[in-house]
Design a protein around this motif. Structure first.
Motif, PDB file in Angstrom:
ATOM      1  N   THR A  54       0.833  -1.210   0.000  1.00 45.79           N
ATOM      2  CA  THR A  54       0.000   0.000   0.000  1.00 45.79           C
ATOM      3  C   THR A  54       0.861   1.251   0.000  1.00 45.79           C
ATOM      4  O   THR A  54       0.344   2.368   0.004  1.00 45.79           O
ATOM      5  CB  THR A  54      -0.870   0.040   1.267  1.00 45.79           C
ATOM      6  N   PHE A  55       2.173   1.084   0.002  1.00 42.95           N
ATOM      7  CA  PHE A  55       3.071   2.235   0.135  1.00 42.95           C
ATOM      8  C   PHE A  55       2.977   3.181  -1.066  1.00 42.95           C
ATOM      9  O   PHE A  55       2.903   2.748  -2.217  1.00 42.95           O
ATOM     10  CB  PHE A  55       4.507   1.746   0.287  1.00 42.95           C
ATOM     11  N   ALA A  79      -9.200  -6.389  -2.513  1.00 41.76           N
ATOM     12  CA  ALA A  79      -7.917  -7.060  -2.770  1.00 41.76           C
ATOM     13  C   ALA A  79      -7.473  -7.902  -1.579  1.00 41.76           C
ATOM     14  O   ALA A  79      -6.687  -8.830  -1.740  1.00 41.76           O
ATOM     15  CB  ALA A  79      -6.842  -6.026  -3.098  1.00 41.76           C
ATOM     16  N   ASN A  80      -7.968  -7.579  -0.386  1.00 37.81           N
ATOM     17  CA  ASN A  80      -7.530  -8.288   0.823  1.00 37.81           C
ATOM     18  C   ASN A  80      -8.438  -9.447   1.230  1.00 37.81           C
ATOM     19  O   ASN A  80      -8.231 -10.047   2.287  1.00 37.81           O
ATOM     20  CB  ASN A  80      -7.393  -7.293   1.983  1.00 37.81           C
ATOM     21  N   GLY A 140      -7.722   0.731  -3.392  1.00 37.97           N
ATOM     22  CA  GLY A 140      -7.213   0.959  -4.741  1.00 37.97           C
ATOM     23  C   GLY A 140      -5.704   1.031  -4.842  1.00 37.97           C
ATOM     24  O   GLY A 140      -5.169   1.275  -5.918  1.00 37.97           O
ATOM     25  N   ARG A 141      -4.996   0.809  -3.746  1.00 38.09           N
ATOM     26  CA  ARG A 141      -3.527   0.885  -3.819  1.00 38.09           C
ATOM     27  C   ARG A 141      -2.891  -0.426  -4.271  1.00 38.09           C
ATOM     28  O   ARG A 141      -1.734  -0.445  -4.673  1.00 38.09           O
ATOM     29  CB  ARG A 141      -2.957   1.304  -2.467  1.00 38.09           C
ATOM     30  N   GLU A 154       1.950   1.265 -13.084  1.00 33.05           N
ATOM     31  CA  GLU A 154       1.482   2.421 -12.311  1.00 33.05           C
ATOM     32  C   GLU A 154       1.495   2.102 -10.812  1.00 33.05           C
ATOM     33  O   GLU A 154       1.962   2.886  -9.988  1.00 33.05           O
ATOM     34  CB  GLU A 154       0.057   2.764 -12.775  1.00 33.05           C
ATOM     35  N   ILE A 155       1.017   0.916 -10.462  1.00 31.92           N
ATOM     36  CA  ILE A 155       0.931   0.515  -9.054  1.00 31.92           C
ATOM     37  C   ILE A 155       2.333   0.325  -8.443  1.00 31.92           C
ATOM     38  O   ILE A 155       2.623   0.825  -7.357  1.00 31.92           O
ATOM     39  CB  ILE A 155       0.115  -0.797  -8.922  1.00 31.92           C
ATOM     40  N   PHE A 156       3.213  -0.365  -9.166  1.00 31.49           N
ATOM     41  CA  PHE A 156       4.521  -0.663  -8.585  1.00 31.49           C
ATOM     42  C   PHE A 156       5.504   0.505  -8.694  1.00 31.49           C
ATOM     43  O   PHE A 156       6.397   0.633  -7.855  1.00 31.49           O
ATOM     44  CB  PHE A 156       5.105  -1.949  -9.178  1.00 31.49           C
ATOM     45  N   TYR A 157       5.345   1.368  -9.708  1.00 32.50           N
ATOM     46  CA  TYR A 157       6.170   2.585  -9.764  1.00 32.50           C
ATOM     47  C   TYR A 157       5.808   3.473  -8.567  1.00 32.50           C
ATOM     48  O   TYR A 157       6.675   4.141  -8.004  1.00 32.50           O
ATOM     49  CB  TYR A 157       5.945   3.368 -11.069  1.00 32.50           C
TER      50      TYR A 157
END
Ligand code: HIF
Length: 292
Positions: A54-55, A79-80, A140-141, A154-157
């Motif tokens: 989530t960072f 997602a969890n 949404g993270r 987008e998510i991992f960048y």
């Protein structure tokens, strides 16, 4: 677990815990013939990653420090789904080692699982401090498995990873399975879901993946047996030419995968954590290495 939302009291609590003992106790919790494919390992890896992933590097929010994944609304984010199984399994250890933070417990569980299932040694540090429900990250993270390479990037960048690191991390999808009751998707990625291998890459390249014919969400199955699966987001690593370079490398070279995965996964578990200056780095031995 602590649903009151109280944060951890003392900043030096982490020093009172023998993490080698916690490692061993987590390892003893992995096997259960009545759970999934016989091991909690895969869902522990998923818990460690969802607690950390989530960072946001711009706002420096989220990440495993705080362990807000145990509180609503974060625990109820789509997602969890299903991660309560992992948290419940670990809860007796929070009772036994009262000074450990949930953030340390959940991330260490991921380390133990990777190592005990045959993966590389993951360097790990203690000292995460639990936060309250008010610190939950917005929905949404975490990545949406129905999407492709642009979304995954987008998510991992946002977490601060590059393409090589993302491609190295995704090899963890050699472990475990999708559950219709959790994500809606169905099936394991390969025939040995409780062994940490480079099979994600070899299966991705060597099989012909076709759309699964069913009423569930769009996903792929291998044409030959129909038993193994790929998510749309997984297939992006085959289709995207920049990701694919690494997929081919890791399929051909398991040692290179293990080394790059160990670095990327250790980085993931540390995102956004302000470690105490005197927190030592641990490289745990596996049970097999310790026991005669
Ligand atoms: Fe997963 N992942 N993940 N994942 N994941 C699932 C299961 C596991 C994504 C989606 C899903 C990573 C990246 C991504 C594990 C570990 C990691 C499931 C199925 C989905 C939908 C959940 C269920 O139904 O039970 C997406 C879109 C990702 C971005 C590409 C990480 C790299 C691979 C970061 C990672 O470490 C593990 C382990 C599981 C299996 C859990 C189980 O209960 O068996």
């Amino acid at each position: 677990y602590n649903t009151e939302g109280s944060a951890q009291a003392s900043s030096s609590s982490w020093k009172k815990v023998n993490y080698n003992n916690v490692y061993k106790d987590i390892a003893d919790l992995l096997e259960d013939e009545n759970y999934d494919d016989g091991s909690y390992g895969p869902v522990f890896v998923r818990l460690a990653w969802h607690a950390s992933g989530t960072f946001d590097h711009k706002t420096r929010t989220g990440g495993s420090s705080g362990a807000t994944i145990r509180f609503e609304p974060e625990s109820a984010h789509g997602a969890n789904a299903g991660l309560d199984a992992a948290r419940q399994r670990l809860e007796p250890l929070k009772k036994k080692y009262s000074h450990i933070s949930y953030g340390d417990l959940y991330t260490l569980a991921g380390v133990v699982a990777v190592q005990e299932l045959g993966g590389p040694t993951i360097t790990w540090r203690p000292g995460r401090r639990d936060k309250t429900a008010a610190d939950c990250t917005p929905d949404g993270r975490l990545p949406d498995a129905a999407q492709g390479a642009d979304h995954v990037r987008e998510i991992f960048y946002r977490m601060g990873f590059n393409d090589q690191e993302i491609a190295a991390l995704v090899g963890a999808h050699a472990l475990g399975r999708c559950h219709t009751s959790r994500s809606g998707f169905d099936g394991p990625w390969n025939a040995s879901p409780t062994a940490f291998t480079n099979f994600f890459y070899t299966e991705l390249l060597n099989n012909t993946w076709v759309p699964k014919k069913w009423n569930g969400p769009f996903q792929y199955v291998d044409r030959e047996s129909g038993q193994f699966m790929m998510l749309p987001a997984d297939m992006a690593f085959k289709k995207d030419s920049k990701f694919r370079v690494y997929v081919e490398k890791y399929a051909a070279d398991q040692d290179a995968f293990f080394e790059d995965f160990a670095n990327a996964f250790a980085k993931l578990l540390e995102l956004g954590v302000d470690f105490p200056e005197d927190a030592p780095f641990y490289k745990f031995k596996t049970l097999e290495e310790v026991l005669p």
